[in-house]
Design an enzyme around this catalytic site. Structure first.
Site, mmCIF file in Angstrom:
data_model
loop_
_atom_site.group_PDB
_atom_site.id
_atom_site.type_symbol
_atom_site.label_atom_id
_atom_site.label_comp_id
_atom_site.label_asym_id
_atom_site.label_seq_id
_atom_site.Cartn_x
_atom_site.Cartn_y
_atom_site.Cartn_z
ATOM 1 N N LYS A 44 -21.569 41.255 -4.444
ATOM 2 C CA LYS A 44 -20.738 41.647 -5.599
ATOM 3 C C LYS A 44 -21.521 42.551 -6.550
ATOM 4 O O LYS A 44 -21.020 42.981 -7.584
ATOM 5 C CB LYS A 44 -20.261 40.403 -6.371
ATOM 6 C CG LYS A 44 -19.311 39.529 -5.619
ATOM 7 C CD LYS A 44 -18.519 38.551 -6.491
ATOM 8 C CE LYS A 44 -19.244 37.747 -7.462
ATOM 9 N NZ LYS A 44 -18.414 36.726 -8.145
ATOM 10 N N LYS A 46 -24.077 41.530 -8.301
ATOM 11 C CA LYS A 46 -24.423 40.722 -9.480
ATOM 12 C C LYS A 46 -25.744 40.006 -9.250
ATOM 13 O O LYS A 46 -25.990 39.478 -8.181
ATOM 14 C CB LYS A 46 -23.329 39.662 -9.726
ATOM 15 C CG LYS A 46 -22.125 40.181 -10.481
ATOM 16 C CD LYS A 46 -21.272 39.004 -10.971
ATOM 17 C CE LYS A 46 -20.468 39.389 -12.179
ATOM 18 N NZ LYS A 46 -19.702 38.263 -12.726
HETATM 19 N N1 C2G Z 1 -13.671 35.136 -17.601
HETATM 20 C C1 C2G Z 1 -12.819 35.074 -18.698
HETATM 21 N N2 C2G Z 1 -13.247 35.524 -19.906
HETATM 22 C C2 C2G Z 1 -14.508 36.034 -20.045
HETATM 23 C C3 C2G Z 1 -15.375 36.092 -18.928
HETATM 24 C C4 C2G Z 1 -14.932 35.627 -17.704
HETATM 25 O O1 C2G Z 1 -11.672 34.615 -18.586
HETATM 26 N N3 C2G Z 1 -14.907 36.488 -21.279
HETATM 27 C C5 C2G Z 1 -13.167 34.665 -16.311
HETATM 28 C C6 C2G Z 1 -13.122 35.769 -15.257
HETATM 29 O O2 C2G Z 1 -11.943 36.551 -15.391
HETATM 30 C C7 C2G Z 1 -13.143 34.955 -13.953
HETATM 31 C C8 C2G Z 1 -13.985 33.713 -14.346
HETATM 32 O O3 C2G Z 1 -14.026 33.672 -15.792
HETATM 33 O O4 C2G Z 1 -11.825 34.544 -13.611
HETATM 34 C C9 C2G Z 1 -15.393 33.807 -13.812
HETATM 35 O O5 C2G Z 1 -15.941 35.030 -14.260
HETATM 36 P P1 C2G Z 1 -17.238 35.606 -13.490
HETATM 37 O O6 C2G Z 1 -18.260 34.546 -13.398
HETATM 38 O O7 C2G Z 1 -17.564 36.932 -14.107
HETATM 39 O O8 C2G Z 1 -16.665 35.805 -12.018
HETATM 40 P P2 C2G Z 1 -16.367 37.177 -11.249
HETATM 41 O O9 C2G Z 1 -17.592 37.979 -11.154
HETATM 42 O O10 C2G Z 1 -15.151 37.749 -11.881
HETATM 43 O O11 C2G Z 1 -16.089 36.632 -9.771
HETATM 44 O O12 C2G Z 1 -13.722 36.172 -5.703
HETATM 45 C C10 C2G Z 1 -13.618 36.271 -7.108
HETATM 46 C C11 C2G Z 1 -14.963 36.530 -7.737
HETATM 47 O O13 C2G Z 1 -15.932 35.596 -7.285
HETATM 48 C C12 C2G Z 1 -14.828 36.460 -9.258
#
Ligand code: C2G
Length: 136
Positions: A44, A46
């Site tokens: 990803k 990350k």
């Molecule tokens: N999130 C949120 N508000 C934020 C930050 C994150 O609602 N300020 C939500 C994201 O939209 C996501 C969840 O928290 O639904 C997890 O965020 P991340 O850890 O950044 O995950 P991500 O990189 O989006 O990975 O297959 C799907 C991926 O693994 C999602």
């Protein structure tokens, strides 16, 4: 028993993650979280601060979360939905539309993200603080 699933890295757990997990749980009775493995994070693009094991232990301590599973591919969602008998896939709306093909298997809900907070912003702010202290 309404079963919900969501996926993410969940690094440096913050209020935005908690808001998402709370609202996801409110949609049903049982919440499964697929946490991205360190290897999948690389895919990803990350670099998580906490290892998979640490992020898993932290999420398992969150009262809204009933089960944590590893997320190691984009494609596993369909199998997870079938294997865990999922009713709703929930994601933040930065993913809006991306998982719509899974609507054949379960409901898909995109919830508004929490504005102004992210693991990236936390890391950047801490770096700024460190630099300010070093320059004192
Ligand atoms: N999130 C949120 N508000 C934020 C930050 C994150 O609602 N300020 C939500 C994201 O939209 C996501 C969840 O928290 O639904 C997890 O965020 P991340 O850890 O950044 O995950 P991500 O990189 O989006 O990975 O297959 C799907 C991926 O693994 C999602």
């Amino acid at each position: 028993m309404k079963r919900i699933i969501t996926y993410g890295t969940f690094d440096i757990l913050h209020a935005g993650h908690i808001n998402l997990l709370r609202r996801a749980k409110e949609l049903g009775d049982y919440l499964i979280v697929g946490i991205s493995t360190d290897k999948f994070n690389e895919m990803k693009g990350k670099q998580a601060y906490y290892s998979f094991e640490q992020r898993k232990a932290i999420l398992e301590a969150v009262k809204y979360v009933d089960k944590v599973i590893p997320e190691d591919s984009w494609e596993q969602k369909a199998d997870d939905i079938k294997n865990y008998d999922i009713d709703i896939l929930v994601m933040g709306d930065n993913w809006s539309g991306v998982f719509d093909e899974l609507k054949e298997l379960c409901e898909v809900e995109y919830l508004p993200r929490t504005v102004g907070i992210s693991s990236t912003k936390i890391k950047e702010d801490l770096m700024k603080l460190k630099e300010e202290n070093e320059n004192k």
